[in-house]
Write an enzyme that holds these catalytic residues in place. Structure first.
Site, PDB file in Angstrom:
ATOM      1  N   GLY A  20       7.607  13.213  44.607  1.00 39.80           N
ATOM      2  CA  GLY A  20       8.828  13.331  43.640  1.00 39.80           C
ATOM      3  C   GLY A  20       8.853  14.849  43.395  1.00 39.80           C
ATOM      4  N   THR A  22      10.974  16.976  44.553  1.00 44.68           N
ATOM      5  CA  THR A  22      12.077  17.633  44.161  1.00 44.68           C
ATOM      6  C   THR A  22      12.486  17.371  42.829  1.00 44.68           C
ATOM      7  OG1 THR A  22      13.395  15.802  45.297  1.00 44.68           O
ATOM      8  CG2 THR A  22      12.892  17.849  46.820  1.00 44.68           C
ATOM      9  N   ASP A  97       9.752   8.426  53.291  1.00 47.00           N
ATOM     10  CA  ASP A  97      10.576   7.257  52.834  1.00 47.00           C
ATOM     11  C   ASP A  97       9.236   6.447  52.257  1.00 47.00           C
ATOM     12  OD1 ASP A  97      11.386   4.745  52.324  1.00 47.00           O
ATOM     13  OD2 ASP A  97      12.079   4.394  54.116  1.00 47.00           O
ATOM     14  N   ASP A 189      -0.799  11.061  29.275  1.00 44.55           N
ATOM     15  CA  ASP A 189      -0.305  11.108  28.107  1.00 44.55           C
ATOM     16  C   ASP A 189      -0.136  12.589  27.685  1.00 44.55           C
ATOM     17  OD1 ASP A 189       0.532  11.616  25.296  1.00 44.55           O
ATOM     18  OD2 ASP A 189       0.107   9.283  25.079  1.00 44.55           O
ATOM     19  N   HIS A 190       0.926  13.492  27.959  1.00 46.60           N
ATOM     20  CA  HIS A 190       0.738  14.833  27.872  1.00 46.60           C
ATOM     21  C   HIS A 190       0.368  15.364  26.590  1.00 46.60           C
ATOM     22  CE1 HIS A 190       4.933  14.880  26.223  1.00 46.60           C
ATOM     23  NE2 HIS A 190       4.758  16.090  26.049  1.00 46.60           N
ATOM     24  N   HIS A 252       2.367   8.796  22.647  1.00 49.15           N
ATOM     25  CA  HIS A 252       1.953   9.908  21.875  1.00 49.15           C
ATOM     26  C   HIS A 252       1.413   9.804  20.585  1.00 49.15           C
ATOM     27  CE1 HIS A 252       3.994  11.631  25.238  1.00 49.15           C
ATOM     28  NE2 HIS A 252       5.322  11.648  24.941  1.00 49.15           N
ATOM     29  N   LYS A 358      11.976  21.352  15.165  1.00 46.59           N
ATOM     30  CA  LYS A 358      10.793  21.004  16.351  1.00 46.59           C
ATOM     31  C   LYS A 358       9.598  21.129  16.023  1.00 46.59           C
ATOM     32  CE  LYS A 358       9.147  20.327  20.721  1.00 46.59           C
ATOM     33  NZ  LYS A 358       9.068  18.878  21.140  1.00 46.59           N
TER      34      LYS A 358
HETATM   35  C1  BG6 Z   1       8.086  12.779  26.084  1.00 49.92           C
HETATM   36  C2  BG6 Z   1       9.446  12.152  25.807  1.00 49.92           C
HETATM   37  O1  BG6 Z   1       6.981  12.145  26.497  1.00 49.92           O
HETATM   38  O2  BG6 Z   1       7.939  13.778  25.115  1.00 49.92           O
HETATM   39  C3  BG6 Z   1      10.604  13.079  25.359  1.00 49.92           C
HETATM   40  O3  BG6 Z   1       9.783  11.303  26.888  1.00 49.92           O
HETATM   41  C4  BG6 Z   1      10.082  14.065  24.343  1.00 49.92           C
HETATM   42  O4  BG6 Z   1      11.551  12.370  24.933  1.00 49.92           O
HETATM   43  C5  BG6 Z   1       9.170  14.849  24.979  1.00 49.92           C
HETATM   44  O5  BG6 Z   1      11.146  14.919  24.209  1.00 49.92           O
HETATM   45  C6  BG6 Z   1       8.281  15.518  23.782  1.00 49.92           C
HETATM   46  O6  BG6 Z   1       7.293  16.354  24.298  1.00 49.92           O
HETATM   47  P1  BG6 Z   1       7.036  17.979  23.554  1.00 49.92           P
HETATM   48  O7  BG6 Z   1       5.601  18.157  24.228  1.00 49.92           O
HETATM   49  O8  BG6 Z   1       8.041  18.607  23.821  1.00 49.92           O
HETATM   50  O9  BG6 Z   1       6.846  17.469  22.203  1.00 49.92           O
END
Ligand code: BG6
Length: 517
Positions: A20, A22, A97, A189-190, A252, A358
């Site tokens: 992935g 690109t 592919d 899971d970031h 998250h 945010k």
């Molecule tokens: C992602 C979601 O996992 O996390 C998004 O799919 C969300 O919808 C994002 O905007 C938020 O991450 P962060 O690090 O910007 O708070």
């Protein structure tokens, strides 16, 4: 985990395959993260990066794409020519592919050539920045195309969503596990890569004054807020299927909750830590009926509104969203961890799109001291708070009561703050840098194990099922507001309220901070 404390560790030599290549994730997060790791010497000198996607592209074109992405999104500026050349020459592009195993055989031959050229000992890390439906096919073709036959380790890094519910997640997992062992699978899971989420363990377990109070005797409630100002942008089609519950809560939000609620692990190793986390997930009180869902969960959707003077569309007017959609863009719930430590303590969680700020914050509200003649008769004391600021500001503060200077015995709330992200010279690594680096070192502490994922789906599925039956339960809020009124009532019923995120909005609190305010 222990290595993390040592900044001088370098990953073993490896080839990094970005499937992935690109796509958006690669451009915004993965290339910049790899460049930061390179700049910090963390990749060592035995590495190569192979970009894979269907679209034809030459190595040169691909390196140009990577350069643009780094210029736009990386926290490091591109260094001198030599530095960039040294990095860029390790990038190659392979058009593939992914449904055709022959392409994987060709990839095997070109990989072996790269490994010989840079003395890489056969370690291969496969990062799938792809739709999950493709994980099974890619895994199978990696095996059948001979990509897993090299002498070193093989690791698969995958992105959410891991399924749509427990049965689909389970099926996906089986497909992957036909090829890879659990310890070879790194599910990202970031949020677990974020500095302050990782800091929760240190705050809890390395300070004498929190742990003795960290239980039902002293904590009144915990509030986890993950607020976003953005709407669904160009992701309407994905989001409309997923909604806040699957997009944010299942992963998250529950991961942050487990870090707050888990018991101290017996060792600082990935399995011991994840064992504790999974116990929390299994102790979460489930939802046995639609009525229970209605009592403890609020779902909302934004209508048109305004944020900082900007008029905003309602969710149903967003691109690729059906005009009668009942998908939730806001979620709030009262959860309980039914174990000895937490019995009866509400964990309030809320997340939403198009909220006023945010901000991700975790508030631990302590129980009030017993009323006594001196103070309580004269004024309402505020509870002590510990606030962990996860994102975008990073830091912690505690709120205590102190005497207001002067002759009167007046009590004044004081917030003492350590703002990590405000400090000059601190440029904390992005979540993806930590996570790619950890995967390259085989440290799975901050990745989701299958049993955690399964337990999270098992909590979430009955909520989704109840909503399907009662579409009428959807509440509305104007874009730019703090969710529907019902989310406030949820706490008022229990005698609490949501603490403002970005706590400075509170009047009459004196702030003492490591930064000048
Ligand atoms: C992602 C979601 O996992 O996390 C998004 O799919 C969300 O919808 C994002 O905007 C938020 O991450 P962060 O690090 O910007 O708070």
């Amino acid at each position: 985990m222990t290595d993390q404390l040592n900044d001088n560790v370098t990953a073993e030599g490896a080839v990094y395959f970005i499937f992935g290549a690109t796509g958006d994730l690669a451009r915004r997060k993965l290339f910049p993260a790899l460049y930061s790791l390179y700049r910090e010497g963390k990749l060592g000198d035995k590495f190569a990066i192979v970009g894979l996607a269907r679209r034809p592209r030459t190595d040169e074109q691909f390196r140009e794409d990577v350069l643009e992405s780094i210029k736009e999104f990386c926290r490091y500026k591109i260094g001198d020519g030599q530095d960039w050349q040294g990095f860029a020459e390790r990038f190659t592009y392979h058009s593939l592919d992914i449904g055709n195993v022959d392409g994987f055989r060709e990839l095997k031959a070109s990989t072996e050539a790269l490994e010989a050229r840079y003395s890489i000992p056969g370690n291969r890390l496969f990062y799938l920045a792809l739709a999950p439906e493709l994980f099974g096919t890619v895994s199978r073709n990696l095996r059948d195309g001979g990509m897993l036959e090299s002498a070193g380790w093989h690791r698969l890094v995958i992105e959410k969503p891991f399924g749509y519910d427990y049965p689909s997640a389970s099926k996906l997992n089986e497909e992957i596990r036909h090829v890879f062992r659990e310890e070879e699978v790194f599910r990202i899971d970031h949020y677990l890569g974020k500095e302050m989420v990782q800091n929760i363990e240190v705050i809890r377990f390395a300070n004498a004054f929190f742990e003795p109070l960290w239980n039902k005797q002293h904590i009144a409630n915990v509030q986890i807020t993950l607020a976003e100002t953005v709407g669904v942008e160009e992701r309407g089609a994905y989001y409309n299927k997923s909604g806040a519950l699957r997009d944010m809560v299942q992963n998250h939000m529950l991961q942050m909750l487990t870090m707050i609620a888990m018991e101290p692990p017996s060792h600082l190793d990935p399995e011991a830590i994840r064992d504790e986390k999974v116990k929390v997930l299994r102790s979460l009180r489930g939802f046995k009926s639609g009525d229970e869902v209605r009592e403890r969960v609020i779902r909302g959707q934004y209508t048109s509104g305004e944020l900082r003077g900007q008029p905003l569309n309602g969710y149903r007017e967003e691109d690729s969203v059906p005009p009668d959609s009942t998908t939730e863009t806001f979620f709030a719930a009262r959860l309980f961890v039914d174990n000895f430590r937490w019995s009866g303590v509400p964990f309030y969680v809320r997340t939403g799109k198009r909220l006023p700020v945010k901000s991700t914050e975790i508030v631990v509200e302590f129980k009030n001291v017993p009323g006594n003649l001196l103070f309580a008769s004269r004024q309402q004391l505020q509870p002590n708070l510990l606030v962990i600021r996860v994102n975008p500001m990073e830091g912690i503060y505690i709120k205590i009561n102190a005497k207001k200077p002067g002759n009167e015995m007046t009590v004044q709330p004081v917030a003492m703050e350590f703002c990590q992200s405000c400090q000059i010279g601190i440029n904390t690594p992005e979540a993806y840098e930590r996570l790619i680096f950890d995967a390259a070192r085989g440290d799975s502490t901050y990745f989701t194990r299958w049993d955690e994922l399964a337990a999270a789906w098992q909590l979430v599925d009955p909520i989704a099922a109840a909503w399907q039956e009662h579409a009428a339960d959807l509440a509305y809020y104007s874009a730019g507001a703090w969710g529907p009124q019902q989310a406030h009532k949820l706490l008022h019923q229990d005698g609490f309220h949501w603490w403002p995120v970005n706590g400075q909005d509170e009047d009459n609190v004196i702030w003492v901070s490591n930064t000048s305010k």
